[in-house]
Design an enzyme around this catalytic site. Structure first.
Site, PDB file in Angstrom:
ATOM      1  N   CYS A 113       0.815  -1.223   0.000  1.00 35.37           N
ATOM      2  CA  CYS A 113       0.000   0.000   0.000  1.00 35.37           C
ATOM      3  C   CYS A 113       0.846   1.269   0.000  1.00 35.37           C
ATOM      4  O   CYS A 113       0.578   2.210  -0.755  1.00 35.37           O
ATOM      5  CB  CYS A 113      -0.953  -0.009   1.194  1.00 35.37           C
ATOM      6  SG  CYS A 113      -0.141   0.077   2.815  1.00 35.37           S
ATOM      7  N   HIS A 140      -1.887   1.130   7.026  1.00 34.71           N
ATOM      8  CA  HIS A 140      -2.448   1.021   5.671  1.00 34.71           C
ATOM      9  C   HIS A 140      -2.795   2.413   5.175  1.00 34.71           C
ATOM     10  O   HIS A 140      -3.246   3.270   5.952  1.00 34.71           O
ATOM     11  CB  HIS A 140      -3.685   0.132   5.661  1.00 34.71           C
ATOM     12  CG  HIS A 140      -4.126  -0.254   4.278  1.00 34.71           C
ATOM     13  ND1 HIS A 140      -3.374  -1.042   3.441  1.00 34.71           N
ATOM     14  CD2 HIS A 140      -5.249   0.073   3.571  1.00 34.71           C
ATOM     15  CE1 HIS A 140      -4.001  -1.202   2.290  1.00 34.71           C
ATOM     16  NE2 HIS A 140      -5.132  -0.527   2.344  1.00 34.71           N
ATOM     17  N   HIS A 191      -6.335   2.002  -3.460  1.00 29.75           N
ATOM     18  CA  HIS A 191      -5.215   1.496  -2.666  1.00 29.75           C
ATOM     19  C   HIS A 191      -4.740   0.175  -3.238  1.00 29.75           C
ATOM     20  O   HIS A 191      -5.390  -0.425  -4.100  1.00 29.75           O
ATOM     21  CB  HIS A 191      -5.632   1.316  -1.197  1.00 29.75           C
ATOM     22  CG  HIS A 191      -6.761   0.352  -0.990  1.00 29.75           C
ATOM     23  ND1 HIS A 191      -6.746  -0.621  -0.030  1.00 29.75           N
ATOM     24  CD2 HIS A 191      -7.971   0.213  -1.609  1.00 29.75           C
ATOM     25  CE1 HIS A 191      -7.878  -1.306  -0.050  1.00 29.75           C
ATOM     26  NE2 HIS A 191      -8.642  -0.822  -1.010  1.00 29.75           N
TER      27      HIS A 191
END
Length: 293
Positions: A184, A235, A247
């Site tokens: 990510c 994240h 993402h």
């Protein structure tokens, strides 16, 4: 006991946020040997387990990257299609005096599988136009300019053209190589590098830069952060409007769009940061508009 509990909790949430396995250290093991076995780096194993030194003890439990690198991205094409369609709808709202910018937004309407010369040109122009916002002391960070359809449409098109570069790249935790895999934060780092903005490598590091933004005031391009497998920001994604963000997802094996209002991400959302200023957005659009003349 506490460490075992933390490892157990981390592994329970990792299948959703970042595929991982549990490895029990054997006699003769080293961080280097374990990293080679799991096709990752020593730094990644250190970061996952909070290890600073080199010493390991037999029986020690380590979180290591899982096997999701063998899976192909499932939603990357749908993700880019959605962005391009949204940008196209916005471009129809542009008035005749802004026809040049509308023409720009239509230039990239070719098939998703082709990366055109226009996209390459855009990336070069963007790199010249934008510098890191952290060094800009006086600027308008409200991004009210993105309330205008022509600017929002152009920015979405720019992001979509960059995302195309990674549509076939699989999600692999700890990786930063488009030919082999991204996670990510390496994805967001590379996207903003195309815009001339240099972000830290990790989600934790990226959370410490930029201007804080309330969820109610999010704009296209803002970074959104979540707590997944750790207590710190673990994240990150890029907001694209309407409560959605793009993402690199382990569950979708690559590029994907998710909703901030989904049960999983709503409970784990911890904040957002703005790294694009209004001044920089204006410069980008002006550069691209000039290239049409």
């Amino acid at each position: 006991m506490m460490r075992k509990l933390m490892l157990t909790v981390a592994l329970l949430v990792l299948p959703v946020a970042a595929r991982a396995d549990l490895y029990i250290v054997k006699r003769g093991d080293s961080l280097y040997k374990i990293a080679r076995k799991y096709h990752t780096s020593v730094e990644t194993i250190r970061r996952l387990n909070g290890i600073r030194g080199k010493l390991l003890r037999p029986g020690q439990r380590l979180i290591v990257p899982g096997r999701s690198r063998f899976a192909k991205p499932r939603k990357s094409v749908a993700t880019i299609n959605l962005l391009e369609n949204e940008a196209k709808e916005l471009s129809t709202e542009v008035s005749e005096k802004d026809q040049a910018i509308k023409t720009l937004s239509e230039l990239n309407s070719q098939d998703i599988y082709s990366i055109t010369d226009t996209i390459e040109t855009e990336s070069e122009l963007l790199s010249d136009a934008i510098s890191t916002p952290l060094n800009v002391s006086y600027d308008n960070w409200s991004l009210s300019i993105l309330n205008l359809p022509q600017y929002k449409s152009s920015l979405l098109k720019i992001l979509a053209s960059i995302f195309k570069r990674y549509k076939n790249t699989p999600y692999v935790f700890g990786y930063n190589n488009p030919a082999m895999g991204l996670d990510c934060s390496s994805f967001t780092m590379r996207v903003y590098r195309k815009l001339g903005i240099h972000l830290p490598r990790t989600a934790r590091g990226q959370f410490n830069v930029g201007v804080p933004v309330d969820r109610e005031h999010l704009k296209v391009g803002d970074l959104v952060f979540f707590r997944t497998y750790a207590r710190f920001p673990s994240h990150v994604g890029i907001y694209i409007g309407d409560g959605k963000f793009v993402h690199f997802s382990s569950s979708n094996h690559g590029l994907a769009i998710s909703s901030l209002n989904s049960r999983y991400f709503r409970r784990r959302f911890i904040g957002a940061k703005r790294v694009l200023s209004e001044k920089k957005v204006r410069e980008v659009v002006a550069k691209l508009k000039g290239s049409l003349r």
